[in-house]
Design a protein around this motif. Structure first.
Motif, PDB file in Angstrom:
ATOM      1  N   ALA A 254       6.866 -15.385 -23.360  1.00  0.00           N
ATOM      2  CA  ALA A 254       5.832 -14.256 -24.180  1.00  0.00           C
ATOM      3  C   ALA A 254       6.375 -13.133 -22.964  1.00  0.00           C
ATOM      4  N   PHE A 255       6.362 -12.974 -21.769  1.00  0.00           N
ATOM      5  CA  PHE A 255       6.486 -11.806 -20.968  1.00  0.00           C
ATOM      6  C   PHE A 255       7.873 -11.359 -21.180  1.00  0.00           C
ATOM      7  N   GLY A 256       8.873 -12.336 -21.419  1.00  0.00           N
ATOM      8  CA  GLY A 256      10.338 -11.607 -21.799  1.00  0.00           C
ATOM      9  C   GLY A 256      10.450 -10.961 -23.082  1.00  0.00           C
ATOM     10  N   VAL A 257       9.636 -11.392 -24.195  1.00  0.00           N
ATOM     11  CA  VAL A 257       9.598 -10.760 -25.480  1.00  0.00           C
ATOM     12  C   VAL A 257       9.010  -9.375 -25.350  1.00  0.00           C
ATOM     13  N   LEU A 258       7.650  -9.363 -24.648  1.00  0.00           N
ATOM     14  CA  LEU A 258       7.126  -8.126 -24.439  1.00  0.00           C
ATOM     15  C   LEU A 258       7.849  -7.246 -23.544  1.00  0.00           C
ATOM     16  N   GLY A 259       8.513  -7.699 -22.446  1.00  0.00           N
ATOM     17  CA  GLY A 259       9.316  -6.770 -21.776  1.00  0.00           C
ATOM     18  C   GLY A 259      10.585  -6.178 -22.704  1.00  0.00           C
ATOM     19  N   LEU A 260      11.150  -7.078 -23.369  1.00  0.00           N
ATOM     20  CA  LEU A 260      12.164  -6.753 -24.462  1.00  0.00           C
ATOM     21  C   LEU A 260      11.593  -5.613 -25.392  1.00  0.00           C
ATOM     22  N   VAL A 261      10.723  -5.935 -26.029  1.00  0.00           N
ATOM     23  CA  VAL A 261      10.135  -4.762 -27.165  1.00  0.00           C
ATOM     24  C   VAL A 261       9.806  -3.544 -26.257  1.00  0.00           C
ATOM     25  N   MET A 262       9.231  -3.734 -25.034  1.00  0.00           N
ATOM     26  CA  MET A 262       8.799  -2.430 -24.364  1.00  0.00           C
ATOM     27  C   MET A 262      10.031  -1.692 -24.025  1.00  0.00           C
ATOM     28  N   SER A 263      11.201  -2.354 -23.520  1.00  0.00           N
ATOM     29  CA  SER A 263      12.404  -1.718 -23.129  1.00  0.00           C
ATOM     30  C   SER A 263      13.020  -1.058 -24.235  1.00  0.00           C
ATOM     31  N   VAL A 264      13.042  -1.571 -25.238  1.00  0.00           N
ATOM     32  CA  VAL A 264      13.679  -0.980 -26.644  1.00  0.00           C
ATOM     33  C   VAL A 264      12.816   0.174 -27.061  1.00  0.00           C
ATOM     34  N   LEU A 265      11.554  -0.072 -26.937  1.00  0.00           N
ATOM     35  CA  LEU A 265      10.615   1.297 -27.388  1.00  0.00           C
ATOM     36  C   LEU A 265      10.689   2.271 -26.226  1.00  0.00           C
ATOM     37  N   ILE A 266      10.907   2.102 -25.066  1.00  0.00           N
ATOM     38  CA  ILE A 266      10.809   3.145 -24.100  1.00  0.00           C
ATOM     39  C   ILE A 266      12.122   3.775 -24.226  1.00  0.00           C
ATOM     40  N   VAL A 267      13.175   3.044 -24.197  1.00  0.00           N
ATOM     41  CA  VAL A 267      14.666   3.581 -24.126  1.00  0.00           C
ATOM     42  C   VAL A 267      14.735   4.437 -25.583  1.00  0.00           C
ATOM     43  N   GLY A 268      14.395   4.065 -26.531  1.00  0.00           N
ATOM     44  CA  GLY A 268      14.488   4.826 -27.740  1.00  0.00           C
ATOM     45  C   GLY A 268      13.606   6.026 -27.667  1.00  0.00           C
ATOM     46  N   HIS A 269      12.297   5.928 -27.245  1.00  0.00           N
ATOM     47  CA  HIS A 269      11.575   7.208 -27.080  1.00  0.00           C
ATOM     48  C   HIS A 269      12.038   8.057 -25.836  1.00  0.00           C
ATOM     49  N   VAL A 270      12.525   7.611 -24.604  1.00  0.00           N
ATOM     50  CA  VAL A 270      12.746   8.470 -23.856  1.00  0.00           C
ATOM     51  C   VAL A 270      14.255   9.253 -24.397  1.00  0.00           C
ATOM     52  N   THR A 271      15.182   8.449 -24.956  1.00  0.00           N
ATOM     53  CA  THR A 271      16.348   9.381 -25.514  1.00  0.00           C
ATOM     54  C   THR A 271      16.178  10.191 -26.594  1.00  0.00           C
ATOM     55  N   ALA A 272      15.216   9.864 -27.555  1.00  0.00           N
ATOM     56  CA  ALA A 272      14.655  10.516 -28.569  1.00  0.00           C
ATOM     57  C   ALA A 272      14.035  11.884 -28.032  1.00  0.00           C
ATOM     58  N   GLY A 273      13.187  11.773 -27.155  1.00  0.00           N
ATOM     59  CA  GLY A 273      12.341  12.752 -26.602  1.00  0.00           C
ATOM     60  C   GLY A 273      13.508  13.936 -25.727  1.00  0.00           C
ATOM     61  N   THR A 274      14.341  13.274 -25.119  1.00  0.00           N
ATOM     62  CA  THR A 274      15.595  13.813 -24.457  1.00  0.00           C
ATOM     63  C   THR A 274      16.249  14.768 -25.414  1.00  0.00           C
ATOM     64  N   VAL A 275      16.732  14.005 -26.452  1.00  0.00           N
ATOM     65  CA  VAL A 275      17.607  14.807 -27.412  1.00  0.00           C
ATOM     66  C   VAL A 275      16.457  15.958 -28.047  1.00  0.00           C
ATOM     67  N   GLY A 276      15.315  15.816 -28.403  1.00  0.00           N
ATOM     68  CA  GLY A 276      14.371  16.689 -29.082  1.00  0.00           C
ATOM     69  C   GLY A 276      14.282  17.990 -28.355  1.00  0.00           C
ATOM     70  N   SER A 277      14.035  17.616 -26.781  1.00  0.00           N
ATOM     71  CA  SER A 277      13.853  18.699 -25.859  1.00  0.00           C
ATOM     72  C   SER A 277      14.982  19.457 -25.382  1.00  0.00           C
ATOM     73  N   GLY A 278      16.248  18.922 -25.788  1.00  0.00           N
ATOM     74  CA  GLY A 278      17.505  19.242 -25.402  1.00  0.00           C
ATOM     75  C   GLY A 278      18.215  19.955 -26.535  1.00  0.00           C
ATOM     76  N   THR A 279      17.733  20.095 -27.716  1.00  0.00           N
ATOM     77  CA  THR A 279      18.498  20.807 -28.904  1.00  0.00           C
ATOM     78  C   THR A 279      19.287  21.736 -28.425  1.00  0.00           C
ATOM     79  N   ARG A 280      18.700  22.922 -27.890  1.00  0.00           N
ATOM     80  CA  ARG A 280      19.393  24.049 -27.581  1.00  0.00           C
ATOM     81  C   ARG A 280      20.675  23.768 -26.567  1.00  0.00           C
ATOM     82  N   ARG A 281      20.428  22.887 -25.702  1.00  0.00           N
ATOM     83  CA  ARG A 281      21.588  22.408 -24.797  1.00  0.00           C
ATOM     84  C   ARG A 281      22.642  21.671 -25.645  1.00  0.00           C
ATOM     85  N   ILE A 282      22.145  20.636 -26.721  1.00  0.00           N
ATOM     86  CA  ILE A 282      23.377  20.069 -27.357  1.00  0.00           C
ATOM     87  C   ILE A 282      23.861  21.040 -28.253  1.00  0.00           C
TER      88      ILE A 282
END
Length: 782
Positions: A254-282
Motif C-alpha cells: 500500500a505504501f509502495g503504491v502510494l509512493g509510486l503514484v506520488m512520485s509520478v505526480l510530483i515528477v510530472g508536476h515539477v517538470t511541467a512547472g519548470t517548463v511552464g516557468s522557463g518558457t523564455r529560457r526554452i
C-alpha cells in the motif's frame, strides 16, 4: 562538457527546491518498493525449496486404528488425484516427563523405520535414526527442547519406560513431534487408549485450498465412515512458515503504491512547472541551436539527477529497514541468512529511473514542441483572463483584501492547483491510513490480552501463577479464593481459568486448553463468528486452529487429554494470537472426566460501578493472605515486537509521504509566487504589508488543502478497510469488527483538516520569501 550537460547542471543547481522534491519523492517510492519486494522475494522461498527437496506432503490424514485397517489405507494411495503416498505410520500421543520428573506437553509420536520415504522425506539434523526399543528421534520443531541424549520417561505405563533422544530431524510437513520404531507404538500405549494411523499424500493439483479439499474428499470416500480423525493441508503449514513476513507485505505494498503514484505526480508536476516557468529560457535555448529533442532531454536530465540520488538513498534505506523485518521471517522459519535479493534492488532501480524518464519526458514534451518565437514572446506570465472571474467574485466577499486575493490565485493556474490538490490528498490518505493502522494494532493488542477484568489473581492464562508457595493452589485453596471473591460486596462478576495441554489428531505438538469456571464472556474475548461458550461440551477456537485442522464452527473435535478422549463442539471463532492459535477455550466441566482435580491458576474479577478498586484489592488481599495468593489491578500493559516494527515503519513511511506532499505544495506555491512577482511588487507599492503578503500566499492554498483533505480521508479509510483485513489474513487471522472499525467522526474531521495543515506547511516558506522581497526588486523582475 557539452552544452546539454551545462544546461542540465545549471538547471539542477538553480532549482534547488524542485531538485529536493523530486529526490524525496523518488526516495520514498524506492524505499517502500525495496521493502515490499524483499519480503515478496524471501517470504516463500525457504519453505518452497525445502518442500520440493523433501517431497513434502500436500495432505496429511490421521485415522482411527479401530475403524480402518492398514491394508485399506495402503489401497487409498490409488485414489484419483494422488500421485504418491507414504504410510500408514502408527501414531500415538504420549505425555512424557524428563529425568527430574517435570511433566512436558503431550507429544504426537509416529512409528517410522527410517527418515526416507516417497512423501515427506525427513532431514536428519543431528545424530542417527531410532533403530531399537527405548530410542526416539525428536523433531527440531517440537515443543520439547531438542537435546541429544535427553531421556524422556513415559509415566503411567508398566515399568515407566524410558526413551533416549538419539537424533534430531525436521519434517517440512510437520507430520509429527517425534518418531520411534513402529514396534514401540503399541508398547507405549496407555491401558484403555487407542492408537491411530497417519497417511501422507502428494496430489497432482494442490495449489489452492479447493484442490486440497478435493483430495481430502477422495481419501475420505475411500475409507469407512468415521475413520478420519484429522487432516492437515500443506497450505496451512506454508502459511504458518510465511506468517511473519506475510503480515508486512500488504501494508508495504500500500505504501509502495502510494509512493509510486506520488512520485509520478510530483515528477510530472515539477517538470511541467519548470517548463511552464522557463518558457523564455526554452526560447533562448532554441534560438542558440537546441533541437526539440535536446530541450526534452535537458529537462529529463534535470529530473534524473535528483531521481538518481533519491533512488540510491531509497535503496540503502529500504535495505536497512528490511533488516528487522527479514530477521522476523528468519526466526519464524527457523533459518538464517535471509537478506535482500540483489535482483530486487536492481529491478527497483531500473523501474524507478524508467518511470521518472517517461514521466519527465511526457511533461517536457510541451516545451520541446514550442516554436522559438512563441517561447520568446510568451514569457512566464499566466495567460490574461485566467482567474479574473474568481478575482472579481472574491472582491465582493466580505473578507480582507489579502484573503480574497489569495482565494482567487489557484484559478489562474487550475491545472497546477489540481496537481497540488492531488498531492495533498495523497498525504492525507497516508496520514489517515497510518492513524487507522495504529488504532487497529492497538485494538489487536487489547483483544490479544483478554484482560477486561478490573482485578486479577494469578497471571492470566498462565500455567504457573506467582502464588507465594510457588505451586498452583489445591482444590481447597481454590474454593477459599472463590468464597473470598464472592463475599466481597463490590464484586459484580468473576471467573476462574485452568490450563492444561492436549493433542488433536491432525495437528503436530500439543495445544493449550483454557478451561473456565464461570461466565467469561465479559473477559475481553472478541468473537469473529459464532458465539461464546454457553454449556459444558462446547468450545471456541482461534482462526489458525480452524485452518490447521480443516474444521469450521459447528464441527466436533476430539481432544486427547492425558490419555482420555474428550469431544467438544466448536460454537465460535475467537480472536486470539497467542501460541500461533494453538488453543481451545472451553468450560471447566468439559474436562471433568479427564482431569477432575485440574487447579484454577487465575481468577478474574469485575467490580461494581463506583467501587474503589484499590480499596477492594487491599481488603481482598487481607483475606487471601492465608492462602498464599494476591490480587492485583487488571488491564496489564500490552507489548509486541511485531507491532513496534509495524508502527515504526508506518511512522517513517507516513512522514516521508507527508514531507513529499508538503514539498510538492511548496514547489507549486513557489512557482506561482515567482511567476507573479511583478503583481506582488504592485501590491507592495500600493501598501500591502509583509504580514498581509503572508496571509495572501497562505490563503491561496486553503481551498486546495481543504479539498485535498476531504478527498484523502475517505481514500485513507477505504485503504485501511482493505489493507488491515489483508494483513490479518497474511498472519492467518480473521479480524473482528472492533479491530477494523476504528475511525470516529471527530477523528475524521481532524484528519480532513490535516490536508489543510499539509498545504499550509508547504506554503510557509514561499510566503516568507514573498514577504521579504523588496518592492523595487519585484517590480524590476521579468
Amino acid at each position: 562538457m557539452s552544452a546539454l550537460s551545462r544546461v542540465v547542471r545549471s538547471g539542477t543547481g538553480r532549482r534547488r527546491v524542485q531538485t529536493l522534491v523530486i529526490g524525496l519523492a523518488v526516495m520514498m517510492a524506492v524505499t517502500a518498493a525495496v521493502l515490499g519486494g524483499s519480503l515478496l522475494a524471501v517470504s516463500g522461498a525457504p519453505f518452497d525449496d525445502a518442500f520440493a527437496r523433501q517431497r513434502g506432503a500436500h495432505l496429511s490424514v490421521h485415522f482411527d486404528a479401530d475403524e480402518v485397517t492398514a491394508a485399506r489405507l495402503r489401497a487409498s494411495a490409488d485414489t484419483a488425484g494422488i500421485t504418491a503416498a507414504s504410510g500408514p505410520f502408527p501414531t500415538m500421543a504420549v505425555t512424557p516427563s524428563i529425568d527430574e520428573g517435570d511433566d512436558l506437553p503431550p507429544l504426537t509420536l509416529a512409528g517410522r523405520s527410517g527418515p526416507e520415504g516417497k512423501v515427506d522425506e525427513l532431514t536428519l539434523m543431528d545424530g542417527r535414526w531410532a533403530t531399537r526399543s527405548g530410542e526416539i528421534v525428536l523433531s527440531a520443531d517440537s515443543w520439547v527442547f531438542p537435546t541429544m541424549g535427553l531421556r524422556l520417561r513415559v509415566p503411567g505405563l508398566p515399568g515407566d519406560p524410558e526413551l533416549k533422544v538419539v537424533g534430531l530431524a525436521r519434517s517440512v510437513t510437520r507430520s509429527a513431534d517425534a518418531w520411534v520404531t513402529p514396534s514401540q507404538i503399541d508398547a507405549l500405549r496407555p491401558p484403555g487408549s487407542t492408537t491411530g494411523y497417519e497417511m501422507l499424500y502428494r496430489l497432482d493439483h494442490a495449489d489452492t485450498a479447493g484442490e486440497v479439499s478435493a483430495g481430502r474428499a477422495g481419501v475420505t470416500a475411500a475409507v469407512p465412515a468415521g475413520a478420519v480423525t484429522g487432516t492437515q493441508s500443506w497450505l496451512t503449514v506454508k502459511k504458518t512458515a510465511d506468517r511473519e513476513t506475510a503480515l508486512f507485505v500488504p501494508f508495504l505494498i500500500a505504501f509502495g503504491v502510494l509512493g509510486l503514484v506520488m512520485s509520478v505526480l510530483i515528477v510530472g508536476h515539477v517538470t511541467a512547472g519548470t517548463v511552464g516557468s522557463g518558457t523564455r529560457r526554452i526560447g533562448i535555448l532554441k534560438a542558440v541551436g537546441f533541437t526539440p529533442a535536446q530541450v526534452v532531454r535537458a529537462y529529463v536530465g534535470q529530473a534524473l539527477v535528483p531521481a538518481g540520488i533519491g533512488t540510491a538513498l531509497g535503496v540503502v534505506a529500504g535495505d536497512l529497514l528490511a533488516v528487522p523485518v527479514l530477521s522476523e521471517a528468519a526466526e519464524a522459519y527457523g533459518t538464517t541468512g535471509l537478506t535482500v535479493a540483489p535482483g530486487v534492488d536492481a529491478s527497483v532501480v531500473a523501474g524507478a529511473l524508467a518511470l521518472v524518464t517517461l514521466t519527465a519526458g511526457a511533461a517536457a514534451w510541451r516545451g520541446g514542441r514550442l516554436r522559438t518565437v512563441d517561447a520568446l514572446a510568451i514569457g512566464r506570465t499566466p495567460s490574461p483572463g485566467r482567474g479574473r472571474r474568481a478575482a472579481r467574485l472574491g472582491a465582493r466577499l466580505p473578507l480582507p483584501r489579502p484573503v480574497s486575493l489569495g482565494l482567487a490565485l489557484p484559478f489562474a493556474r487550475p491545472a497546477r492547483a489540481a496537481a497540488l490538490c492531488v498531492a495533498v490528498a495523497f498525504g492525507a490518505t497516508a496520514v489517515t491510513f497510518a492513524v487507522g493502522l495504529g488504532s487497529s494494532l492497538g485494538e489487536v493488542l487489547t483483544a490479544r490480552e483478554h484482560d477486561s477484568a478490573d482485578v486479577t489473581i494469578g497471571l492470566p492464562e498462565a500455567v504457573a501463577p506467582p502464588f507465594a508457595k510457588g505451586t498452583p493452589p489445591t482444590a481447597a485453596e481454590t474454593a477459599a479464593i472463590s468464597a473470598a471473591i464472592k463475599a466481597r460486596p463490590g464484586t459484580r462478576a468473576y471467573y476462574a481459568t485452568s490450563v492444561t495441554q492436549a493433542t488433536v489428531p491432525g495437528m503436530d505438538g500439543s495445544i493449550e486448553v483454557i478451561a473456565f469456571a464461570g461466565d467469561a464472556s465479559w473477559g475481553g474475548y472478541e468473537m469473529v463468528s459464532g458465539r461464546w461458550i454457553a454449556r459444558p461440551g462446547e468450545a471456541v477456537v482461534p482462526t489458525p486452529f480452524l485452518a490447521a485442522t480443516g474444521r469450521r464452527v459447528g464441527d466436533t473435535i476430539s481432544l486427547n487429554d492425558h490419555g482420555t478422549s474428550v469431544s467438544v463442539r466448536v460454537v465460535g471463532e475467537v480472536f486470539d494470537t497467542r501460541d500461533a492459535g494453538r488453543r481451545i477455550f472451553t468450560d471447566r466441566a468439559t474436562l471433568g472426566a479427564a482431569e477432575p482435580d485440574l487447579p484454577a491458576v487465575s481468577h478474574h474479577i469485575a467490580v461494581k460501578p463506583g467501587t474503589d478498586v484499590s480499596a477492594y484489592i487491599d481488603e481482598l488481599n487481607a483475606e487471601l493472605r492465608p492462602v498464599g495468593a494476591s490480587a492485583v489491578a487488571g488491564h496489564a500493559g500490552n507489548d509486541s515486537d511485531q507491532v513496534v516494527v509495524l508502527n515504526s515503519l508506518t511512522a517513517i513511511l507516513t512522514l516521508m509521504l507527508v514531507a513529499v506532499a508538503a514539498l510538492g505544495v511548496l514547489n507549486g506555491v513557489l512557482l506561482d509566487t515567482r511567476e507573479r512577482i511583478r503583481d506582488l511588487g504592485i501590491h507592495k507599492a500600493l501598501g500591502m504589508l509583509p504580514r498581509q503578503t503572508i496571509t495572501m500566499v497562505i490563503t491561496s492554498v486553503v481551498v486546495t488543502g481543504l479539498i485535498g483533505g476531504a478527498l484523502g480521508v475517505p481514500l485513507g479509510v477505504a485503504l485501511h478497510s482493505w489493507i488491515t483485513p489483508a494483513m490479518g489474513e497474511g498472519a492467518g487471522l480473521r479480524l473482528p469488527e472492533a479491530v477494523i472499525s476504528v475511525y470516529r467522526t471527530p477523528e475524521l474531521i481532524l484528519l480532513a483538516l490535516g490536508g489543510l495543515l499539509i498545504a499550509v506547511l508547504g506554503a510557509l516558506a514561499p510566503a516568507g520569501w514573498a514577504a521579504r522581497v523588496r518592492t523595487a526588486t519585484a517590480l524590476r523582475t521579468e
